[in-house]
Write a protein that holds these residues in place. Structure first.
Motif, PDB file in Angstrom:
ATOM      1  N   ILE A   1      54.289  -6.781  80.095  1.00 45.54           N
ATOM      2  CA  ILE A   1      55.434  -5.874  80.165  1.00 45.54           C
ATOM      3  C   ILE A   1      55.633  -5.379  81.593  1.00 45.54           C
ATOM      4  CG2 ILE A   1      56.302  -3.610  79.408  1.00 45.54           C
ATOM      5  CD1 ILE A   1      54.826  -4.207  76.696  1.00 45.54           C
ATOM      6  N   HIS A   2      54.526  -5.063  82.266  1.00 46.74           N
ATOM      7  CA  HIS A   2      54.610  -4.601  83.664  1.00 46.74           C
ATOM      8  C   HIS A   2      55.213  -5.691  84.558  1.00 46.74           C
ATOM      9  CE1 HIS A   2      53.639  -2.627  87.384  1.00 46.74           C
ATOM     10  NE2 HIS A   2      52.856  -3.613  87.747  1.00 46.74           N
ATOM     11  N   ARG A   3      54.722  -6.920  84.412  1.00 47.22           N
ATOM     12  CA  ARG A   3      55.246  -8.032  85.225  1.00 47.22           C
ATOM     13  C   ARG A   3      56.725  -8.277  84.943  1.00 47.22           C
ATOM     14  NH1 ARG A   3      50.462 -10.346  83.630  1.00 47.22           N
ATOM     15  NH2 ARG A   3      51.562 -11.663  82.141  1.00 47.22           N
ATOM     16  N   GLY A   4      57.142  -8.037  83.690  1.00 44.47           N
ATOM     17  CA  GLY A   4      58.534  -8.268  83.309  1.00 44.47           C
ATOM     18  C   GLY A   4      59.499  -7.231  83.835  1.00 44.47           C
TER      19      GLY A   4
ATOM     20  N   ASP B   1      59.655 -12.788  74.633  1.00 46.79           N
ATOM     21  CA  ASP B   1      59.174 -13.131  75.973  1.00 46.79           C
ATOM     22  C   ASP B   1      57.696 -12.763  76.140  1.00 46.79           C
ATOM     23  OD1 ASP B   1      61.749 -14.000  76.805  1.00 46.79           O
ATOM     24  OD2 ASP B   1      62.308 -11.935  77.310  1.00 46.79           O
ATOM     25  N   VAL B   2      57.325 -11.582  75.648  1.00 49.01           N
ATOM     26  CA  VAL B   2      55.919 -11.145  75.735  1.00 49.01           C
ATOM     27  C   VAL B   2      55.045 -12.082  74.909  1.00 49.01           C
ATOM     28  CG1 VAL B   2      54.296  -9.271  75.215  1.00 49.01           C
ATOM     29  CG2 VAL B   2      56.532  -8.739  76.212  1.00 49.01           C
ATOM     30  N   HIS B   3      55.536 -12.474  73.748  1.00 49.21           N
ATOM     31  CA  HIS B   3      54.809 -13.421  72.891  1.00 49.21           C
ATOM     32  C   HIS B   3      54.579 -14.741  73.634  1.00 49.21           C
ATOM     33  CE1 HIS B   3      53.746 -15.862  69.420  1.00 49.21           C
ATOM     34  NE2 HIS B   3      54.821 -16.615  69.609  1.00 49.21           N
ATOM     35  N   ARG B   4      55.604 -15.240  74.277  1.00 50.12           N
ATOM     36  CA  ARG B   4      55.482 -16.511  75.015  1.00 50.12           C
ATOM     37  C   ARG B   4      54.491 -16.390  76.172  1.00 50.12           C
ATOM     38  NH1 ARG B   4      61.900 -17.409  74.890  1.00 50.12           N
ATOM     39  NH2 ARG B   4      62.007 -18.558  72.923  1.00 50.12           N
ATOM     40  N   GLN B   5      54.489 -15.244  76.861  1.00 48.13           N
ATOM     41  CA  GLN B   5      53.583 -15.075  78.004  1.00 48.13           C
ATOM     42  C   GLN B   5      52.136 -14.862  77.594  1.00 48.13           C
ATOM     43  OE1 GLN B   5      54.626 -12.365  81.083  1.00 48.13           O
ATOM     44  NE2 GLN B   5      56.684 -13.180  81.309  1.00 48.13           N
TER      45      GLN B   5
ATOM     46  N   PRO C   1      64.802  -5.103  75.400  1.00 43.81           N
ATOM     47  CA  PRO C   1      63.830  -5.187  76.486  1.00 43.81           C
ATOM     48  C   PRO C   1      62.792  -4.068  76.376  1.00 43.81           C
ATOM     49  CG  PRO C   1      66.065  -5.341  77.323  1.00 43.81           C
ATOM     50  CD  PRO C   1      66.157  -4.931  75.893  1.00 43.81           C
ATOM     51  N   ILE C   2      61.555  -4.395  76.743  1.00 40.60           N
ATOM     52  CA  ILE C   2      60.436  -3.460  76.656  1.00 40.60           C
ATOM     53  C   ILE C   2      60.056  -3.027  78.066  1.00 40.60           C
ATOM     54  CG2 ILE C   2      58.086  -3.127  75.810  1.00 40.60           C
ATOM     55  CD1 ILE C   2      58.550  -5.688  74.106  1.00 40.60           C
ATOM     56  N   SER C   3      59.807  -1.737  78.231  1.00 44.68           N
ATOM     57  CA  SER C   3      59.375  -1.254  79.543  1.00 44.68           C
ATOM     58  C   SER C   3      58.223  -0.267  79.379  1.00 44.68           C
ATOM     59  CB  SER C   3      60.534  -0.591  80.290  1.00 44.68           C
ATOM     60  OG  SER C   3      61.053   0.471  79.530  1.00 44.68           O
ATOM     61  N   LEU C   4      57.439  -0.169  80.438  1.00 37.18           N
ATOM     62  CA  LEU C   4      56.351   0.810  80.468  1.00 37.18           C
ATOM     63  C   LEU C   4      56.939   2.194  80.643  1.00 37.18           C
ATOM     64  CD1 LEU C   4      53.781  -0.800  82.936  1.00 37.18           C
ATOM     65  CD2 LEU C   4      53.716  -0.856  80.440  1.00 37.18           C
TER      66      LEU C   4
ATOM     67  N   LEU D   1      50.835   4.597  85.065  1.00 35.46           N
ATOM     68  CA  LEU D   1      50.536   3.453  84.206  1.00 35.46           C
ATOM     69  C   LEU D   1      50.872   2.115  84.856  1.00 35.46           C
ATOM     70  CD1 LEU D   1      49.639   2.283  81.502  1.00 35.46           C
ATOM     71  CD2 LEU D   1      51.921   2.731  80.627  1.00 35.46           C
ATOM     72  N   GLY D   2      51.978   2.007  85.531  1.00 35.05           N
ATOM     73  CA  GLY D   2      52.376   0.747  86.149  1.00 35.05           C
ATOM     74  C   GLY D   2      51.735   0.468  87.495  1.00 35.05           C
ATOM     75  N   GLY D   3      50.882   1.364  87.971  1.00 36.75           N
ATOM     76  CA  GLY D   3      50.190   1.155  89.237  1.00 36.75           C
ATOM     77  C   GLY D   3      50.777   1.914  90.407  1.00 36.75           C
ATOM     78  N   ARG D   4      51.869   2.641  90.205  1.00 39.04           N
ATOM     79  CA  ARG D   4      52.469   3.404  91.295  1.00 39.04           C
ATOM     80  C   ARG D   4      51.528   4.546  91.688  1.00 39.04           C
ATOM     81  NH1 ARG D   4      55.407   7.876  91.040  1.00 39.04           N
ATOM     82  NH2 ARG D   4      55.675   7.659  88.797  1.00 39.04           N
TER      83      ARG D   4
END
Length: 191
Positions: free
Chosen positions: A16-19, A27-31, A68-71, A95-98
C-alpha cells in the motif's frame, strides 16, 4: 496484534505504501500474492485499526468503482534510536516513513545499566515529547547499537566503542521511555 496481521500485515502495508494511494485490493493481491480471502481479512483488520483507508472513486464504466487504499500516515508513529560510538540519534517516523522528529547528541561514556537507560530515555523523550503525539499512537521503539547484540533475546551484549563491557547483556525489554516498549535491538551493521 493478531497472528493474521503478524504474518501478512507488513507485506500488505508495504504494498500500500509503495502504491502511494493508487492501488486497489486487486492490485495489492497481485503484488503480495496473498490468497484473496486472507487479503480481504487483512485489509478489514487494518481498516479496523484505522491504519489504512479506502476511498471510492467515481465509476468509470460498468461494475463496481475502484477503491484505492492508502495509509493513514498519522495513525501510528515509530521511534528509532541509533547509539553510535560518538553520536546517538533519535528519529520519530509516521507510518509511511515520513520523519516528524529528529535529534542528535554525543554518546556519553558508559557508566552502568541504570545510568545508560536513564540517559537514553531522557534523550528519546527530548525528541518525541515536543511533538505532542498521543501516547496511544506511538507504537514502539527500535534500538540500533554500535556493538554486539543478541537480537533473538533482545540483549545488548557489549558496546566497546562507548565503554559498555563485553557480557554486560542489557535487556532492552527493561527499556521503555515514557512507557513505549523497545521491541528489538540490532547492531549498526544490521540496521
Amino acid at each position: 496484534m493478531t497472528p493474521l496481521l503478524k504474518r501478512h500485515g507488513i507485506p500488505v502495508l508495504d504494498a500500500i505504501h509503495r502504491g502511494q494511494g493508487r492501488l486497489s485490493k486487486l492490485d495489492v493481491h497481485r503484488q503480495t500474492r496473498i490468497p484473496w480471502g486472507t487479503l480481504c481479512r487483512v485489509i478489514e483488520a487494518l481498516q479496523a485499526q484505522k491504519l489504512i483507508g479506502l476511498r471510492t472513486e467515481k465509476p468509470a464504466g460498468r461494475g463496481r468503482p475502484t477503491q484505492p487504499i492508502s495509509l493513514r500516515e498519522e495513525a501510528v508513529f515509530f521511534i528509532g534510536l541509533d547509539v553510535g560510538a560518538s553520536q546517538t540519534k533519535c528519529v520519530v517516523c509516521a507510518l509511511g516513513g515520513r520523519v516528524v522528529g529528529h535529534t542528535e547528541t554525543p554518546t556519553p561514556e558508559y557508566r552502568g545499566k541504570d545510568a545508560f537507560f536513564r540517559w537514553l530515555a531522557l534523550f528519546a523523550k527530548k525528541t518525541f515529547e515536543p511533538l505532542a503525539l498521543p501516547r496511544r499512537k506511538i507504537h514502539s521503539l527500535g534500538l540500533s547499537v554500535s556493538g554486539s547484540v543478541d537480537s533473538e533475546r533482545s540483549l545488548i551484549v557489549s558496546g566497546g566503542n562507548f565503554g559498555l563491557p563485553w557480557g554486560e547483556n542489557l535487556s532492552v525489554s527493561e527499556f521503555a521511555p515514557g512507557g513505549i516498549p523497545c521491541c528489538y535491538a540490532v547492531n549498526t551493521q544490521g540496521a
